[in-house]
Design an enzyme around this catalytic site. Structure first.
Site, PDB file in Angstrom:
ATOM      1  CG  ASP A 157      -2.301   0.616   0.865  1.00 15.30           C
ATOM      2  OD1 ASP A 157      -2.333   1.806   0.516  1.00 15.30           O
ATOM      3  OD2 ASP A 157      -3.315  -0.098   0.924  1.00 15.30           O
ATOM      4  CG  HIS A 224      -4.218   2.334  -2.196  1.00 10.62           C
ATOM      5  ND1 HIS A 224      -4.201   2.993  -0.983  1.00 10.62           N
ATOM      6  CD2 HIS A 224      -5.512   2.362  -2.615  1.00 10.62           C
ATOM      7  CE1 HIS A 224      -5.429   3.404  -0.675  1.00 10.62           C
ATOM      8  NE2 HIS A 224      -6.246   3.035  -1.653  1.00 10.62           N
ATOM      9  CD  GLU A 288     -10.033   4.082  -0.904  1.00  6.42           C
ATOM     10  OE1 GLU A 288     -10.945   4.343  -0.100  1.00  6.42           O
ATOM     11  OE2 GLU A 288      -8.890   3.747  -0.544  1.00  6.42           O
TER      12      GLU A 288
END
Length: 725
Positions: A157, A224, A288
């Protein structure tokens, strides 16, 4: 049953329901088995009984087994290797659960058992906060006890990279280390380098395999990815400098989609994962992902033009499709978060739907297999209770009762949807999980409830019975050195009753008890007012505040046992409406778009799709009609909202006003409703339509803890209301 205590029954019937009416105690095994046949009322000592085991075609689904318990012998027969392991695990658990001084006494019974869903998973985020190999093995041990069979490791991440890739050594130095954090002071001046070696990953895989648990790795891309960019800045659009994040959230910097070096890197990463993890899926994230860097990047813009696509969103689909092709070349399929639906998900990908009912239904409608991981029920980084020390990364709450009410179909009787859902998975994002004790506290017993919802058929699930069984499981985990959240099972926040309320979940094991007060004080701090459940059950005939704690005979807690609180209110249910004209399924939606255009439609469920298809920017409006209460009971409404929402039932609106950033609020409120139709109105204002931030999701549960669908089975309107101008 205790969940029926919120129903206005007479005291005698309520007490009979709570105490079970003298019926034989349900088998203590968790998850509850599909079928139990008792052969007499006696018990026997299994230590003096021979055990036979084997595999045979029992005509059961995969992982199914038959366990025969008898004084003449114990037989464990599995449908397959996994089924044999599940059956042997059940036998081992039963020995503990029916222990007596000097041994065990098992019931004379035959158990037929198999899972409702094949995918029963847990995700552990080791990117934000790392868990060593021994911690993962310890976690796998408990997963196996409750027949969970998928461990999803979130390995990368923005905050860290946790495994080596040949040719990219900086990933386990720069990418596996971050600086001092202002929000994670326990990280110290430097966090890391923390990562697994290849041999350690192979060891974890082998250990899980021995417990019939598959491990699915996740490497997040194209978003990410800041830890990877910090290690190799040439993989980004700007060239850096980059550094792993020291806070939660996501970076604006993502992998450069127009850079040939990116694809060399992706190929090396997928190749390494494929060589370590035998599971057929690799999780590629896809969630995201801000696309501003691609919009500003000359290389990405040139690649977009060369590909002949319309823009960054379609280019993201090309990126994901290319990753999937690389995985396929290594014999793997891909799984990703449901944001992939926004950019275009590969046809053969499995969608992990975290955005509530919307994500799973949208994926299934497009023909994708689905693993449900809804934040509304299965985000276990969210707080399990309301205590000040029960920190939640999302400022939300998902308690045990809510998890036990989870249904992968969200209450919808939809055979097609059922056929698309592989199962479900809970998420343990580690922004607020720093230690192994934190992980166990967040996971258990909520993941035990999850396991039962995915293994046991709906007909075998009962919250009162589960409350007793999970208490026994907590006692076993506690004695064996684990750190579960030891709190009595939750009730509704507010419980209405018209006559008498009784809390009775049956007899508890001798090594534990519940201490409680009825004045809202903490039992362990107000011993003068505290009473013991083993001596007298909580019983009230007027308003009270029931506050409960566990009390264990052995091993004192490292921190105070949390309390379970329920506000008890004596009341009269709101009368149902008398309808003079026929009603149609669904609600009437009256909308106004950002450009001032008014439009109306009727939908068979709480469906914003027609409105979303017509808007850009803010949307305001109402959805009105009737909610049908199938029984006189409490009805709890909980909301995930990306804007503002007010709810009025029977004209009472002051209890509800939600304003949120789009995450699941999960602060339930109860209405005491008589069986029948009740006027309901939702007033809302939504902003950005992209992603879950522009949607409203509403869930309702009955007083029995059963989830109710907000569709044509519970929502109605007068046809004349729709056509009215």
């Amino acid at each position: 049953m205790i969940q029926k205590a919120v129903v206005p029954l007479c005291a005698a019937l309520l007490a009979a329901g709570c105490c079970g009416g003298g019926a034989r105690e349900a088998l203590r095994l968790t998850p509850a088995p599909v079928e139990v046949e008792y052969r007499g009322s006696g018990t026997f000592d299994p230590a003096a009984t021979p055990v036979k085991s084997g595999i045979a075609d029992l005509g059961l689904p995969p992982e199914g087994y038959i366990l025969e318990l008898s004084p003449d012998g114990i037989t464990v027969t599995g449908q397959d290797d996994a089924g044999l392991f599940r059956g042997e695990t059940s036998l081992e658990n039963l020995r503990e659960l029916y222990s007596v001084p000097g041994g065990s006494e098992l019931p004379d019974a035959k158990i037929i058992d198999y899972p409702a869903y094949g995918y029963r998973g847990v995700m552990v985020d080791v990117a934000r906060h790392f868990r060593p190999v021994d911690d993962l093995k310890r976690f796998i041990d408990v997963m196996a006890r409750y027949k969970l069979n998928r461990l999803h490791l979130h390995l990368t991440d923005d905050q860290g990279w946790r495994f080596p890739v040949p040719g990219y050594p900086e990933l386990t130095t720069v990418g596996a280390t971050r600086g001092k954090s202002e929000i994670w002071p326990s990280d110290g001046e430097q966090y890391g380098p923390f990562f697994y070696t290849r041999d350690e990953l192979l060891d974890i895989v082998a250990y899980a395999k021995a417990h019939h648990i598959e491990i699915m790795p996740e490497v997040d891309m194209p978003g990410h990815s800041l830890a990877a960019l910090a290690s190799y800045p040439k993989l980004g659009c700007t060239g850096g400098p980059y550094a792993p994040m020291t806070t939660w959230g996501q970076s604006q910097d993502i992998l450069c989609g127009g850079n040939a070096e990116t694809w060399k890197f992706v190929g090396a990463v997928i190749s390494e994962l494929a060589g370590i993890f035998p599971y057929e899926y690799i999780h590629i994230g896809g969630d995201e992902c801000p696309l501003w860097r691609w919009h500003e990047c000359p290389r990405c813009q040139a690649a977009i033009k060369a590909a002949g696509v319309s823009g960054e969103l379609e280019f993201e689909h090309r990126f994901v499709r290319r990753v999937a092709d690389i995985a396929a070349a290594h014999g793997k399929k891909v799984m990703g978060w449901d944001e992939l639906l926004d950019c275009g998900v590969p046809d053969d990908a499995v969608v992990m739907a975290w955005r509530g009912d919307f994500g799973s239904r949208s994926a299934a409608k497009r023909g994708h297999k689905v693993v449900v991981s809804s934040y509304s029920h299965l985000y276990f980084d969210y707080a399990p209770g309301t205590g000040a020390d029960e920190w939640s990364s999302g400022a939300c709450r998902v308690n045990l009762r809510r998890v036990y009410g989870f249904d992968p179909l969200f209450g919808r009787d939809d055979a097609k949807l059922r056929g698309q859902i592989l199962g479900a998975q809970s998420e343990h994002w580690s922004e607020g999980i720093f230690t192994m004790a934190d992980l166990e506290y967040k996971a258990w017993p909520r993941a035990i409830a999850e396991a039962e919802t995915l293994w046991s058929p709906e007909s075998r699930r009962d919250y009162r019975d589960f409350s007793n069984r999970v208490s026994r499981e907590l006692a076993i985990l506690w004695k064996s050195g684990h750190s579960p959240r030891c709190a009595p099972p939750e009730l509704a926040d507010v419980i209405y009753f018209s006559d008498e309320f009784v809390y009775d979940i049956g007899e508890l094991p001798p090594e534990m008890d519940i201490i409680y007060t009825l004045d809202g004080s903490v039992p362990s701090e107000n011993t003068a007012a505290a009473q013991r459940y083993s001596k007298v059950r909580p019983r009230v005939t007027d308003n009270a505040k029931l506050t409960m704690q566990y009390d264990f005979a052995a091993r004192k807690p490292e921190r105070r046992f949390p309390v379970t609180v329920a506000t008890l209110r004596k009341s009269v249910p709101a009368a149902a409406a008398e309808l003079s004209v026929p009603v149609e399924s669904g609600l009437v939606f009256a909308m106004q778009s950002a450009d001032g255009v008014n439009f109306r439609y009727a939908a068979s469920d709480f469906d914003f799709t027609p409105a979303e298809n017509r808007r850009a920017g803010k949307l305001t409006g109402t959805a009105s009609g009737f909610f049908y209460a199938p029984e006189t009971a409490n009805y709890e409404f909980t909301v995930g909202v990306g804007g503002r929402l007010d709810i009025a039932v029977d004209g009472i609106a002051d209890k509800f006003s939600y304003t949120g950033p789009g995450v699941f609020d999960n602060l339930p409120h109860s209405f005491f409703l008589e069986k029948g139709f009740h006027p309901i109105e939702f007033t809302f204002e939504l902003g950005d339509p992209i992603g879950h931030g522009g949607r409203i999701q509403i869930y309702v549960e009955s007083g029995t803890g059963e989830p109710l669908p907000l569709d044509g089975a519970s929502l109605f309107h007068h046809d004349a209301d729709f056509w009215a101008k």
